[in-house]
Design an enzyme around this catalytic site. Structure first.
Site, short mmCIF file in Angstrom:
data_model
loop_
_atom_site.label_atom_id
_atom_site.label_comp_id
_atom_site.label_asym_id
_atom_site.label_seq_id
_atom_site.Cartn_x
_atom_site.Cartn_y
_atom_site.Cartn_z
N THR A 118 0.82 -1.22 0.00
CA THR A 118 0.00 0.00 0.00
C THR A 118 0.86 1.27 0.00
O THR A 118 0.49 2.26 -0.64
CB THR A 118 -0.95 -0.01 1.22
N ASP A 175 1.86 4.39 6.84
CA ASP A 175 2.15 2.96 6.78
C ASP A 175 0.85 2.18 6.61
O ASP A 175 -0.23 2.69 6.92
CB ASP A 175 2.89 2.51 8.05
N ALA A 177 -1.32 -1.66 7.17
CA ALA A 177 -1.63 -2.53 8.31
C ALA A 177 -2.24 -3.81 7.78
O ALA A 177 -2.76 -3.85 6.65
CB ALA A 177 -2.60 -1.85 9.27
N LYS A 188 0.29 -5.54 12.58
CA LYS A 188 1.25 -5.25 11.51
C LYS A 188 2.33 -6.33 11.52
O LYS A 188 2.48 -7.06 12.48
CB LYS A 188 1.88 -3.87 11.70
N GLY A 190 2.85 -8.37 8.58
CA GLY A 190 2.63 -9.36 7.52
C GLY A 190 3.81 -9.39 6.56
O GLY A 190 4.12 -10.43 5.96
N GLU A 197 9.11 -0.61 11.63
CA GLU A 197 7.86 0.16 11.47
C GLU A 197 7.44 0.77 12.81
O GLU A 197 6.99 1.92 12.86
CB GLU A 197 6.74 -0.75 10.95
N LYS A 215 -8.99 -4.74 5.50
CA LYS A 215 -8.25 -4.60 6.75
C LYS A 215 -9.13 -4.13 7.92
O LYS A 215 -8.70 -4.13 9.05
CB LYS A 215 -7.09 -3.61 6.57
O1 5RP Z 1 3.13 -4.38 8.46
C1 5RP Z 1 3.46 -4.44 7.31
C2 5RP Z 1 4.74 -5.03 6.87
O2 5RP Z 1 5.46 -5.52 7.96
C3 5RP Z 1 2.56 -3.91 6.26
O3 5RP Z 1 2.24 -2.59 6.54
C4 5RP Z 1 1.30 -4.76 6.24
O4 5RP Z 1 1.68 -6.11 6.07
C5 5RP Z 1 0.36 -4.32 5.13
O5 5RP Z 1 0.93 -4.63 3.89
P1 5RP Z 1 0.15 -4.35 2.53
O6 5RP Z 1 0.09 -2.87 2.36
O7 5RP Z 1 1.00 -5.04 1.49
O8 5RP Z 1 -1.20 -4.98 2.65
#
Ligand code: 5RP
Length: 348
Positions: A118, A175, A177, A188, A190, A197, A215
């Site tokens: 994202t 950021d 999530a 957070k 993933g 972060e 989310k």
């Molecule tokens: O915490 C994270 C990475 O450690 C990311 O912010 C979370 O996994 C969301 O990722 P994405 O924007 O690809 O859905």
């Protein structure tokens, strides 16, 4: 200038949140797949849960679909694939969050850039919306190798968080999530970047979360079922797994690196990630530990104390408005790109 329409809402559990109506970004470029007209996006399980959640908590979609898209976009009859829909909703949320939090583009702003898919759209929004002369005065702080590369590829000024003088804060951090509850607690990690972060988020005056509709959740652990990501010292992994099971985690596991890497995922900090599923976390109240049912803050406080745990992927406690001088883990706002082309904003 954005118009903020704050609406105080009381949820079923006397939770108080406010939703902001903002005028959509007027600069959103017409790239990428377009939203279908109302209802053509199909119904997914996530969408149904989210819609139930919002009706339970008296939320409503406050940004009307399409009003911020170019006219040609609104006339499209093409139904985007589910993947296109998710990508477009991330992008909408990114443009709206940057419009809301970087206008009127002050010079020398210091900005944290999170990790994941994202934030790619956040960087696109920043480079699209901020005039080049102002952009050249801004400095960008990454949360790991991926966001470092993202900042460099966009030609932005890169600086590292360890260079931030003591007592100084970043102005804002954007950021993603994995899951967001109604109190703006987050899961957070993933993408295995949670430790940096958290350092960057807590080094910022305000943290702004950008996400898509999948989310949004009534309770952490409802939508993101892989477990709470926990960064651990590799030699302590078995010890941590045992402790997590004792606390009621349902099958905690060291995250495997396959197919990209044999063995465990190794983070940017040389650690491993343990994913620890728990029953959905209570937003308020206390834990019933015998049943493996935890309240967010209580579980987070217990997890961080396990020897061998470096950091946990629960972002909880205060937000930037409450903390005042940094140290806040929770966002001041979360932007969710919705399937119908609107953006929902959950504010602290
Ligand atoms: O915490 C994270 C990475 O450690 C990311 O912010 C979370 O996994 C969301 O990722 P994405 O924007 O690809 O859905």
């Amino acid at each position: 200038m954005n118009k903020h329409h704050h609406l105080l809402l009381r949820g079923a559990s006397s939770l108080t949140v406010s939703l902001c109506k903002r005028s959509g970004p007027t600069h959103l470029p017409p790239a990428g797949p377009l939203f279908p007209s109302s209802g053509a996006g199909g119904t997914t399980t996530a969408a149904t849960i989210v819609s139930n959640f919002f009706s339970r908590h008296h939320h409503s979609t406050l940004t009307s679909p399409h009003h911020h898209l170019p006219k040609t976009a609104r006339m499209s009859t093409t139904t985007p694939s589910p993947v296109d829909l998710i990508e477009q909703s991330k992008r909408l949320a990114a443009f709206q969050s940057v419009t809301a939090h970087l206008v009127p583009f002050p010079s020398r702003t210091r900005i944290g850039i999170g990790s994941g898919s994202t934030v790619i759209y956040v960087v696109e929004a920043i480079t699209t919306l901020v005039p080049p002369t102002t952009l050249s005065t801004m400095t960008f702080y990454p949360t790991g190798a991926q966001s470092e590369q993202l900042i460099e590829s966009a030609g932005l000024n890169l600086q590292y968080i360890n260079k931030l003088p003591p007592g100084t804060l970043l102005d804002v951090c954007f950021d993603g999530a994995d899951e967001v509850d109604p109190n703006l607690n987050l899961i957070k990690g993933g993408g295995a970047c949670l430790w940096q972060e958290k350092i960057v988020a807590t080094s910022s005056k305000k943290f702004v979360c950008v996400a898509d509709f999948r989310k949004m959740s009534p309770a952490l652990g409802t939508m993101w079922k892989k477990g709470i990501p926990i960064e651990v010292l590799p030699l302590a992994a078995n010890r941590v797994l045992g402790e997590l099971e004792r606390m009621g985690s349902l099958g905690p596991k060291v995250r495997p690196g396959l197919p990209g890497k044999a063995g465990a995922v190794v983070t940017d900090n040389g650690m491993w990630i343990v994913d620890a599923p728990f029953r959905p976390l209570r937003v308020e109240g206390t834990s019933d530990k015998e049943k493996g049912e935890w309240q967010v803050d209580e579980l987070a406080d217990a997890l961080i104390k396990i020897p061998g745990v470096a950091e946990i992927g629960l972002f909880y406690g205060k937000n930037g408005n409450q903390a005042g001088e940094g140290g806040a883990q929770k966002p001041v706002e979360a932007y969710f790109g919705m399937e119908d082309g609107s953006v929902k904003v959950l504010s602290a």
